[in-house]
Design a protein around this motif. Structure first.
Motif, PDB file in Angstrom:
ATOM      1  N   ALA A   5      39.515  16.162 -22.615  1.00 25.79           N
ATOM      2  CA  ALA A   5      39.663  15.028 -22.548  1.00 25.79           C
ATOM      3  C   ALA A   5      38.917  14.473 -23.882  1.00 25.79           C
ATOM      4  O   ALA A   5      37.903  14.739 -24.066  1.00 25.79           O
ATOM      5  CB  ALA A   5      39.143  13.947 -21.279  1.00 25.79           C
ATOM      6  N   PRO A   6      39.689  13.523 -24.872  1.00 26.88           N
ATOM      7  CA  PRO A   6      38.881  13.045 -25.969  1.00 26.88           C
ATOM      8  C   PRO A   6      37.693  12.394 -25.677  1.00 26.88           C
ATOM      9  O   PRO A   6      37.544  11.613 -24.620  1.00 26.88           O
ATOM     10  CB  PRO A   6      39.867  12.181 -26.826  1.00 26.88           C
ATOM     11  CG  PRO A   6      40.829  11.912 -25.549  1.00 26.88           C
ATOM     12  CD  PRO A   6      40.713  12.950 -24.802  1.00 26.88           C
ATOM     13  N   ASN A   7      36.587  12.552 -26.624  1.00 24.24           N
ATOM     14  CA  ASN A   7      35.255  11.901 -26.452  1.00 24.24           C
ATOM     15  C   ASN A   7      35.466  10.760 -27.347  1.00 24.24           C
ATOM     16  O   ASN A   7      36.457  10.450 -27.782  1.00 24.24           O
ATOM     17  CB  ASN A   7      34.103  12.720 -26.854  1.00 24.24           C
ATOM     18  CG  ASN A   7      34.204  13.300 -28.266  1.00 24.24           C
ATOM     19  OD1 ASN A   7      34.752  12.692 -29.159  1.00 24.24           O
ATOM     20  ND2 ASN A   7      34.072  14.570 -28.368  1.00 24.24           N
ATOM     21  N   ILE A   8      34.358   9.723 -27.284  1.00 27.44           N
ATOM     22  CA  ILE A   8      34.474   8.477 -27.857  1.00 27.44           C
ATOM     23  C   ILE A   8      34.588   8.552 -29.471  1.00 27.44           C
ATOM     24  O   ILE A   8      35.195   8.039 -30.135  1.00 27.44           O
ATOM     25  CB  ILE A   8      33.029   7.750 -27.402  1.00 27.44           C
ATOM     26  CG1 ILE A   8      33.585   6.465 -28.167  1.00 27.44           C
ATOM     27  CG2 ILE A   8      32.060   8.397 -28.143  1.00 27.44           C
ATOM     28  CD1 ILE A   8      34.714   5.655 -27.540  1.00 27.44           C
ATOM     29  N   ASN A  12      37.483   6.954 -31.829  1.00 31.65           N
ATOM     30  CA  ASN A  12      37.038   6.120 -33.011  1.00 31.65           C
ATOM     31  C   ASN A  12      37.696   6.684 -34.063  1.00 31.65           C
ATOM     32  O   ASN A  12      38.283   6.104 -35.105  1.00 31.65           O
ATOM     33  CB  ASN A  12      35.593   5.874 -33.023  1.00 31.65           C
ATOM     34  CG  ASN A  12      35.235   4.884 -31.767  1.00 31.65           C
ATOM     35  OD1 ASN A  12      35.765   4.105 -31.388  1.00 31.65           O
ATOM     36  ND2 ASN A  12      33.747   5.070 -31.552  1.00 31.65           N
ATOM     37  N   THR A  13      37.696   8.013 -34.138  1.00 35.73           N
ATOM     38  CA  THR A  13      38.306   8.719 -35.548  1.00 35.73           C
ATOM     39  C   THR A  13      39.859   8.546 -35.569  1.00 35.73           C
ATOM     40  O   THR A  13      40.378   8.182 -36.622  1.00 35.73           O
ATOM     41  CB  THR A  13      38.070  10.095 -35.532  1.00 35.73           C
ATOM     42  OG1 THR A  13      36.570  10.405 -35.538  1.00 35.73           O
ATOM     43  CG2 THR A  13      38.748  10.963 -36.699  1.00 35.73           C
ATOM     44  N   ASP A 345      43.399  13.262 -29.629  1.00 34.68           N
ATOM     45  CA  ASP A 345      43.191  14.868 -29.415  1.00 34.68           C
ATOM     46  C   ASP A 345      43.007  15.364 -31.098  1.00 34.68           C
ATOM     47  O   ASP A 345      42.880  16.678 -30.900  1.00 34.68           O
ATOM     48  CB  ASP A 345      44.070  15.773 -28.469  1.00 34.68           C
ATOM     49  CG  ASP A 345      45.606  15.471 -28.822  1.00 34.68           C
ATOM     50  OD1 ASP A 345      45.813  14.816 -29.761  1.00 34.68           O
ATOM     51  OD2 ASP A 345      46.363  15.986 -28.179  1.00 34.68           O
ATOM     52  N   LEU A 346      43.534  14.480 -31.918  1.00 38.70           N
ATOM     53  CA  LEU A 346      43.447  14.990 -33.230  1.00 38.70           C
ATOM     54  C   LEU A 346      43.965  16.374 -33.662  1.00 38.70           C
ATOM     55  O   LEU A 346      43.220  17.426 -34.066  1.00 38.70           O
ATOM     56  CB  LEU A 346      41.911  14.784 -33.672  1.00 38.70           C
ATOM     57  CG  LEU A 346      41.419  13.347 -33.513  1.00 38.70           C
ATOM     58  CD1 LEU A 346      39.850  13.509 -33.750  1.00 38.70           C
ATOM     59  CD2 LEU A 346      41.836  12.547 -34.536  1.00 38.70           C
TER      60      LEU A 346
END
Length: 359
Positions: A5-8, A12-13, A345-346
């Motif tokens: 899971a994506p972090n903060i 934000n990125t 997830d970039l």
């Protein structure tokens, strides 16, 4: 592969990249204001993006020399790579190449006949075209594909497509990604065209609109079949519905399943379009695809619907033709691919890292 899971920081990125995409020249302060983030957070994210060569700085000195330091704006690095959008029809492939400013650099039409070239051969058809694109325009970052049918955008699985005689789920995005070596994302063609409209409306925002895509398919007897699909843009975002099935228009057949004529199809569609416009309170209607033969009939039917409506007239439709023309689906598919690789997830960072390893 199961992703964490994506972090903060990732979230934000992703939000910062989205703002840079929507507002091509924007300062750090303006980014912070738009996202409600503190300046130190923006500074860290921007530094990270600069290290990855994803952004460039532009000095804007509009005032006299004594006005102090010029204002520095940020923009996405258009030299980093390109996005490829593909519209898959039952007779050809329409391909568009976009840079990171979403400027259309190149368009190509490739003959493709699913009847003699099964969907399994699609990767073989696209591979030489992608090599040509990279030789002329640089690294392909991602591929978006739009096609008629029921497509789950999160997985790229095509469940049903009468144009391609698909009645069982096909993991098309996964298959093409494995064949071609690029991130591949699939969506319904009308949704892709709506993505193109979102792309065009940057930075003002597209607000609310109903995108109507007209296509023609050919049956086994070579007879022409009109297809109509809808893409919903609500509050500037594409709306899919709970099962990603929004916008599917099915014609109500006559007695004994008798064929329905094009005038009857258009009449049924406009009746439903007017109902949607009133219920959603959406006035902007964008017509795209192979729409020219039907524009006058659509406008006439809308006016007739307005005249016949007995209730309080709350729907004031404003109809326009998409300026992307026949590139609406392919250009929109490229914009879809960008939104996917820059989500929280970039995937874009993985693509850039892989590029550096290979270079």
């Amino acid at each position: 592969m199961i992703r964490k899971a994506p972090n903060i920081k990732q979230v934000n990125t992703s939000r910062v990249i989205d703002v840079l995409w929507r507002y091509q020249n924007i300062s750090r302060i303006d980014i912070a204001d738009r996202l409600g983030l503190d300046k130190s957070t923006i500074t860290k994210i921007v530094s990270s993006l600069a290290e990855k060569q994803l952004i460039t700085e532009v000095s804007n000195r509009n005032g006299p020399p004594q006005s102090g330091r010029p204002k520095v704006s940020l923009q996405l690095n258009k030299q980093l790579g390109v996005l490829v959008g593909v519209e898959l029809t039952d007779s050809q492939i329409n391909l568009s190449v976009l840079n990171l400013a979403c400027q259309i650099l190149y368009r190509k039409i490739v003959s493709y006949h699913p009847g003699t070239q099964p969907l399994e051969q699609l990767g073989d058809v696209l591979a030489p075209v992608l090599r040509e694109v990279e030789s002329r325009w640089g690294k392909v970052l991602a591929i978006g594909l739009g096609m008629p049918g029921l497509v789950t955008p999160d997985t790229g699985v095509v469940s049903v497509s009468s144009a391609f005689e698909i009645s069982q789920p096909v993991a098309l995005a996964e298959r093409l990604s494995a064949q071609l070596g690029y991130p591949v994302y699939c969506d319904n063609d009308a949704n892709c065209a709506a993505w193109g409209q979102i792309m065009l409306s940057r930075p003002q925002g597209s607000g609310n609109l109903l995108y109507v895509l007209f296509t023609s398919h050919h049956r086994h007897d070579d007879s022409r079949h009109l297809g109509i699909g809808l893409g919903f843009v609500l509050n500037g975002q594409l709306f899919y519905g709970d099962d990603c099935l929004s916008g599917q228009f099915d014609v109500e057949t006559g007695p004994h399943q008798s064929p329905v004529s094009e005038p009857e199809i258009l009449a049924q569609f406009v009746d439903k379009l007017a109902t949607l416009g009133r219920l959603l309170n959406v006035h902007q209607i964008v017509l795209g695809g192979e729409v020219e033969p039907y524009v006058r009939d659509i406008e006439r039917l809308i006016h007739a619907n307005l005249a016949a409506f007995k209730g309080h007239q709350t729907w004031q439709p404003a109809t326009e033709i998409s300026t992307l023309g026949t590139q609406a689906v392919s250009a929109g598919a490229a914009a879809l691919a960008w939104s996917k690789i820059t989500s929280s997830d970039l995937v874009l960072f993985e693509v850039l890292d892989a590029q550096r390893i290979l270079s």
